[in-house]
Design an enzyme around this catalytic site. Structure first.
Site, PDB file in Angstrom:
ATOM      1  N   ARG A 203      77.503  13.584 -53.245  1.00  0.00           N
ATOM      2  CA  ARG A 203      78.569  12.614 -53.493  1.00  0.00           C
ATOM      3  C   ARG A 203      77.989  11.302 -54.023  1.00  0.00           C
ATOM      4  O   ARG A 203      78.448  10.750 -55.020  1.00  0.00           O
ATOM      5  CB  ARG A 203      79.288  12.391 -52.164  1.00  0.00           C
ATOM      6  CG  ARG A 203      80.274  11.266 -52.153  1.00  0.00           C
ATOM      7  CD  ARG A 203      80.469  10.744 -50.730  1.00  0.00           C
ATOM      8  NE  ARG A 203      81.079  11.716 -49.847  1.00  0.00           N
ATOM      9  CZ  ARG A 203      80.739  11.844 -48.553  1.00  0.00           C
ATOM     10  NH1 ARG A 203      79.817  11.072 -48.015  1.00  0.00           N
ATOM     11  NH2 ARG A 203      81.332  12.725 -47.793  1.00  0.00           N
TER      12      ARG A 203
ATOM     13  N   ASN B 225      84.477   9.117 -46.261  1.00  0.00           N
ATOM     14  CA  ASN B 225      84.122   8.414 -45.028  1.00  0.00           C
ATOM     15  C   ASN B 225      83.384   9.380 -44.105  1.00  0.00           C
ATOM     16  O   ASN B 225      83.992  10.160 -43.381  1.00  0.00           O
ATOM     17  CB  ASN B 225      85.388   7.882 -44.363  1.00  0.00           C
ATOM     18  CG  ASN B 225      85.063   6.931 -43.226  1.00  0.00           C
ATOM     19  OD1 ASN B 225      84.031   7.073 -42.579  1.00  0.00           O
ATOM     20  ND2 ASN B 225      85.940   5.982 -42.992  1.00  0.00           N
ATOM     21  N   ASP B 226      82.075   9.310 -44.149  1.00  0.00           N
ATOM     22  CA  ASP B 226      81.229  10.226 -43.380  1.00  0.00           C
ATOM     23  C   ASP B 226      81.488  10.151 -41.882  1.00  0.00           C
ATOM     24  O   ASP B 226      80.988  10.971 -41.117  1.00  0.00           O
ATOM     25  CB  ASP B 226      79.752   9.865 -43.608  1.00  0.00           C
ATOM     26  CG  ASP B 226      79.186  10.569 -44.822  1.00  0.00           C
ATOM     27  OD1 ASP B 226      79.647  11.661 -45.135  1.00  0.00           O
ATOM     28  OD2 ASP B 226      78.266   9.996 -45.450  1.00  0.00           O
ATOM     29  N   CYS B 227      82.180   9.118 -41.477  1.00  0.00           N
ATOM     30  CA  CYS B 227      82.380   8.890 -40.044  1.00  0.00           C
ATOM     31  C   CYS B 227      83.756   9.312 -39.577  1.00  0.00           C
ATOM     32  O   CYS B 227      84.087   9.137 -38.410  1.00  0.00           O
ATOM     33  CB  CYS B 227      82.132   7.423 -39.724  1.00  0.00           C
ATOM     34  SG  CYS B 227      80.457   6.956 -40.108  1.00  0.00           S
TER      35      CYS B 227
ATOM     36  N   ASN C 215      85.170  12.145 -38.615  1.00  0.00           N
ATOM     37  CA  ASN C 215      84.764  13.520 -38.312  1.00  0.00           C
ATOM     38  C   ASN C 215      85.860  14.177 -37.486  1.00  0.00           C
ATOM     39  O   ASN C 215      85.804  14.208 -36.263  1.00  0.00           O
ATOM     40  CB  ASN C 215      83.435  13.516 -37.538  1.00  0.00           C
ATOM     41  CG  ASN C 215      82.454  12.490 -38.097  1.00  0.00           C
ATOM     42  OD1 ASN C 215      82.106  11.511 -37.441  1.00  0.00           O
ATOM     43  ND2 ASN C 215      82.018  12.717 -39.331  1.00  0.00           N
TER      44      ASN C 215
END
Ligand code: BGC
Ligand code: NOJ
Length: 815
Positions: free
Chosen positions: A364, A486-488, A490
């Site tokens: 990404r 947004n990797d966070c 989850n």
């Protein structure tokens, strides 16, 4: 408060005191050999891979924060006093200190008791080495008898292993010293065919290669025994910590200057020619010797420095603006473009916040980085795109990261970040728009690097698009997978075990949680893919993409609109995230930016409404925060986002990467005043005057500025390696100045503050130079009334290159 100033004419930032709030760094190298260097000469070097080919050792999170680097010591042999001309590591008071960070080089100058010193650090183009060009001048009335000591600590190549595996590593270190050159050859005896060398142009009074001998028992870098006594020990490292130090004696008459060149390099020998003589254990130095000799010569070093400057003239010359705003000018013309090259070169691997042992190249991230550097190095962008495509999975999904040395997908982190594939479409679109190189779509690229699985790049893009269609959730929105941009966030993680990775732990089947952000991204990518298909005369395919995008747009209207803004996601139990019904996290920035950029809500006022909501709920004077209200506790169903204390990182920090999405959205709706205002809030140059609060370098963007919920609101962190670099550059040049590359040419569509009377841009595009003057006599923010190129009216705002590398004059009248 400021800690220095910009010198725009030399393209340098001049730091005038050594104790900046944080290390203020620069990058050396732009091809294969790289280093980071702080304003007090801290940092390290590596060849290609910051983890696996680390040349010099560095201890992160140290106290003081930045210790260890490319150090020199000057000793006054008459008094025995010694100091560091770069301030660290002795931190002796200097009468004058100045660090100039420039394009690919750093010059640190200082003086103490009328001994002036200057060191210029840089990596010559095309070489695997760095130069420290040192000069020392005696400004006293009497002669000065000085000693100069150099110092670097070698890393035993694999930086991760080097920092942990002491039971082995304290016994493996090996060096050779020949003709005054220090060779570091740990593991060369077995499976490595590379070594490092450290050389000096002057006759040596001595050397040291064993760190603990050089320093002496229980001493640090601030007081090495060799320097204190004024004499090297000529130590030969065996095990423990290989080190490199030269000792040169310099006697200077009043007014006299001496130049000394130190050079540190990396060299590889063919596997069957490692030793000379072949049956010995001695490094074969035949191919490295000419390189060393070349760069110990002052004339060659000056020529190499000149070549480096010319390289940057050419890179930056592709786009130069002159606007009424000095901060925008210097970021676009110099620093932001420079930062984009740094993110291209080292991705997210090595900075003061990325330890060089962590992440590989993100799928990404790398695709987005293209937006910022494609115009400077199109050939390298092409290569990067094909590398990325080669790691794609057959399903259209992507390995989230790949390793730069092997160019293979990283199994540890795997796949399942469901936004990933679409960034490939957008990256390729940016490349096509810049270059017009349609041939790249026919280039074969394998899947998962598997020989025999090659398909044209175009097929990779199709699979990227279909990946989402094959993964829709209960509302018809895209399933989020492990996380989206947004990797966070989850939503399938549900972790209650300390230390578990938020990004790779999956406790749910992933069939429920959906992302409105990916929906917006899908619409945007779908429109690009349709345009690409059309250019290839695949009209049916184009229609299909547009139809799917339109269908998704409907779903967004139905399930992704919350009344005054776009919803962010749906969690694993089908509850909305980023909605007025939520207690915390009622509104998120990402879906507002992405949906409007995809064109959703532009016609019926929803886009405007969403942007007004952003302004009301998320905008602060330091930038736009990621969401509100911040999460005050850990929500197991949301994951890492709620792990951060309020105001930091993804939990309502000002995540600068997505501020440009809102800025673009504002320009799409014609609000140039607000777009530029938002841009200025995060522009590091405009924040220079609040350096004490901002703390990071004023010449590059930081990933994050603490949000309004944090006690340190306005404090920046994680400078340099961030998607912010590419997005802010792209936004400023293509959407504010509005010089936008399109498939058929350069579209001129500025959106600026109403009070600007105009601006000028020089843009090199597909080999032609366009000198563009934009006038704004009516004080509008957007809209082009008239455009003339070389005396000919252009009816559609599009400059079409005609081939042949010509120069054009373009006059644009807004109104
Ligand atoms: C950070 C994210 C980052 C991720 C990468 C997280 O801890 O908050 O910004 O993208 O790590 O793995
Ligand atoms: C940093 C990561 O590198 C990037 O991929 C991600 O999109 C952002 N953090 C947001 O989480």
């Amino acid at each position: 408060m400021k800690f220095g100033h910009f010198d725009d004419s030399r393209r340098e930032y001049v730091i005038t005191q050594p104790n900046t709030p944080l290390p203020w760094i620069n990058y050396l190298g732009c091809e294969a050999y790289f280093g980071i260097i702080s304003n007090t000469a801290g940092g390290y070097s590596f060849h290609r891979d910051a983890r696996l080919r680390r040349l010099t050792r560095y201890r992160y999170n140290n106290a003081p924060f930045d210790l260890g680097g490319r150090y020199l010591y000057i000793r006054d042999n008459d008094t025995g006093q010694f100091w560091s001309p770069s301030w660290q590591p002795t931190r002796t008071r200097l009468d004058h200190y100045e660090c100039r960070h420039g394009m690919g080089y750093t010059i640190i100058a200082s003086s103490r008791r009328k001994i002036e010193a200057q060191t210029c650090y840089f990596v010559p183009m095309g070489e695997n080495l760095e130069i420290w060009k040192f000069s020392v001048t005696n400004r006293r009335r009497q002669p000065a008898r000085l000693s100069v000591f150099s110092s670097i600590e070698f890393c035993l190549w694999d930086a991760q292993d080097d920092a942990t595996n002491f039971q082995r590593n304290f016994s493996t270190g090996q060096v050779e010293i020949a003709d005054g050159v220090i060779y570091h050859k740990t593991e060369y005896r077995e499976r490595r065919n590379h070594f490092a060398w450290f050389a000096c142009s002057e006759k040596l009074a001595g050397f040291d290669t064993q760190r603990d001998t050089f320093l002496g028992a229980a001493r640090g870098w601030d007081n090495p025994a060799a320097v204190e006594r004024g004499k090297s020990f000529n130590s030969v490292a065996h095990g423990w910590a290989p080190h490199g130090s030269h000792h040169v004696k310099v006697n200077l008459g009043p007014g006299e200057t001496r130049e000394i060149i130190f050079a540190l390099g990396y060299h590889e020998n063919p596997a069957d020619q490692k030793f000379d003589p072949p049956d010995s254990q001695t490094i074969n130095k035949r191919t490295v010797k000419p390189v060393i000799a070349k760069y110990l010569d002052g004339g060659n070093v000056s020529a190499a420095f000149q070549a480096l400057r010319e390289n940057w003239d050419a890179l930056l010359g592709v786009c130069q603006v002159q606007s009424p705003d000095v901060h925008a000018n210097r970021m676009v013309n110099i620093w932001n473009a420079y930062q984009c090259m740094a993110t291209f070169n080292v991705s997210r691997s090595a900075s003061f916040y990325e330890s060089g042992i962590g992440r590989g190249l993100g799928f990404r991230d790398s695709n987005q980085d293209l937006l910022g550097f494609v115009q400077m190095v199109p050939a390298r962008a092409r290569e990067r795109i094909l590398d990325l495509a080669a790691t794609q999975l057959k399903t259209g999904g992507a390995f989230h990261q790949y390793q730069p040395l092997t160019k293979r997908g990283n199994n540890d982190i795997g796949s399942g970040f469901n936004d990933d594939p679409h960034w490939l479409i957008l990256g390729v679109a940016a490349y096509l728009k810049e270059t017009g190189d349609w041939g790249i779509l026919d280039e074969p690229a394998p899947f998962e690097n598997e020989p025999g699985s090659e398909k044209p790049l175009y097929e990779h893009l199709r699979r990227s698009f279909h990946y989402t269609l094959d993964r829709l959730g209960p509302h018809g929105l895209p399933l989020i997978g492990r996380a989206d941009w947004n990797d966070c966030l989850n939503l399938n993680c549900f972790s209650d075990t300390p230390g578990q990775s938020f990004q790779t732990t999956t406790n749910k089947d992933g069939q429920v949680a959906e992302s409105v952000f990916i929906a917006g991204l899908f619409v945007m990518a779908g429109k690009e893919l349709a345009a690409i298909a059309k250019k290839r005369r695949q009209n049916q395919e184009a229609e299909r993409c547009l139809a799917e995008a339109a269908k998704m747009e409907k779903v967004i209207y139905q399930h992704g609109w919350d009344g005054a803004w776009f919803v962010r996601a749906y969690d694993d139990s089908g509850k909305p995230i980023g909605s007025k019904v939520c207690e915390e996290g009622k509104i998120f920035i990402e879906s507002q930016g992405m949906c409007v950029m995809a064109g959703i809500g532009l016609k019926d006022g929803k886009a405007r409404l969403a942007l007004e909501s952003v302004n009301r709920h998320l905008a602060t004077r330091h930038g736009i925060v990621l969401q509100q209200p911040a999460f005050s506790k850990y929500y197991i169903e949301m994951g890492e986002i709620s792990s951060y204390p309020p105001g930091y990182k993804e939990n309502a920090g000002i995540f600068c990467h997505n501020n440009p999405w809102i800025i673009i959205a504002e320009t799409m709706t014609g609000n140039g005043n607000r777009a530029f205002d938002y841009y200025t809030r995060i522009n590091p140059s405009a924040r220079e005057r609040i350096g004490q609060l901002h703390r990071c370098e004023p010449y590059v963007f930081a990933q994050m500025i603490a949000g309004k919920d944090a006690p340190t609101h306005g404090e920046a962190k994680n400078s340099w390696l961030t998607g912010t670099a590419a997005w802010t550059y792209f936004t400023a040049t293509q959407w504010i100045f509005g010089i936008r590359s399109e498939y058929d040419g350069l579209l001129i569509d500025p959106c600026i503050p109403a009070k600007w009377k105009g601006f000028k841009v020089r843009r090199v595009f597909r080999g032609e130079t366009f000198d563009i003057e934009v006038r704004n006599p009516r004080g509008v923010m957007k809209g082009v009334r008239r455009m003339v190129m070389d005396g000919v009216e252009i009816p559609d705002q599009l400059l079409r290159p005609s081939g042949g590398g010509r120069k054009h004059n373009v006059m644009v009248e807004m109104g």
